[in-house]
Design an enzyme around this catalytic site. Sequence first.
Site: not given
Length: 500
Positions: A276, A298, A329, A331, A334, A389, A451, A471-472
Amino acid sequence: MATSTPSVATAAELKPKEGPITSQEFEELVLRLHEIEAVKFGNFKLKSGLMSPIYIDLRVIVSYPDVLRRVAEVMWHQVSGAAFDVMCGVPYTALPIATCMSLLHGTPMLMRRKEVKEYGTKKAIEGAFKKGQTCLIVEDLVTSGASVMETVEPLEVEGLKVTDVVVLIDREQGGAARMASNGLRLHSAFTLSFIIKTLQAHGLVSAKVADSVAAFIAANQTFTPSAAAPTPSPAAPAQPKRLPFEERASLCQNAAGRKLLELMARKRTNLAVAADVATVEEMLRIADAAGPHIAVFKTHVDIFDKWDDGIATQLRHLADKHEFLIFEDRKFADIGNTVVSQYGGGIYKIADWSDITNAHLVPGPGIIDGLRKVGQEKGRGLLLLAEMSSKGALATGAYTEKVAEAAAANQDFVMGFICQSPAKWATPVPPGLVHMTPGVQLASGSDALGQQYNTPASVIGQGGSDVIIVGRGIIKAADPAAAAAQYREAGWAAYEATLA
Ligand code: S5P
């Protein structure tokens, strides 16, 4: 098929039935349930996508007071030997049944709210009770037992004891075993086999239909006692808690899922990094640095500063160089028709470069069909978001169960889940499906925007997940490659510990 137009018989005077219920009365009730089409045969698509030769809908009994009353009586009869102070129906179909039992026999009733009010008293359980009292659970139909457990939990939180559950129909798909594994006795007025046998004896169901129902039940068992037993007996040999990835690969029906399971076993990593970052340059740098340690890379393609086919090609080269799968990712959330264009077209053309993508099941199973239409022929796989999460996430309980069912019914394209604690799910899912969990750092905690973080050991160990998504914890580290190596080690050690 009903033999005649269902009639609304008049309920007899409201007083308990004297004496035991005869086998003839049991049979008559089965015939009446069939007559009012509470039990139907044909080819029914269940919400999960599974095709079922039988459909049971007991909501209709509120329109037939004679049936409601007889249902309440046979169910009361089943628990005549059990001791309880109060009763609680599982919302909604069993509420009138519990009310009728309460009226006939004078036992007080409680009600569980399905949605706990955000204002006022915020009570999950309504009614008068004392801590330590015993509560009987009343349910119309048991399949996996998941909705019964959803009612048991808030009662126990309030200090009530639950030991017995009474249902009208046990579908014989593992509900009784699941109840038993939670220390609950299940009392059922009818098993599905008894209903089929009775209707067959009366010429209302053919041998062929009876066979297809029996086959459906056998093929759709929801409970594996050995996998779900809370504590194995110390004398018993230790059961493998999970099959190794390489064995699960052969049980996986989706090409990308199979590739991932094989790759994780070969490369000895169950780490996914969430890249990210703001720029494409940084994203590609992380892919190259973390590449040797990861199984999955990802992306959120819409947060990068630019995107074109050339960038996609560069990322695919890195995926080949280091052997990882790419997971956009996205998501999706629709209708089927819209996700076809979102997945295959637009400026991102996600399906062209991303091995894996994910979707919410909020719109229903059409979203899987739409994404499959684009991704299947390219060998792509879909993860369904079963849990999230973030604090206050709404994907819990019955919703998560439905997602698990939909995945099991669409294993050609669905390769697994984004989830938090699959070990706690009511129904074990097929072993070919992969569980991937975000919200992972080396220490548990949270960020300022909801988060929530768990450690690799708890996510893979107690949580029962397969893949950690970080991620971070990696991208903000001074040395992302070293951090990736550290998470890889922690994730893999946790996985190996669950094999022994
Ligand atoms: O429930 C979820 C699902 C996902 S896919 N919670 C999440 O955090 N994610 C994603 O995982 C999220 O979009 C982000 O890309 C990553 C977690 O990043 P971290 O920096 O909090 O580790």
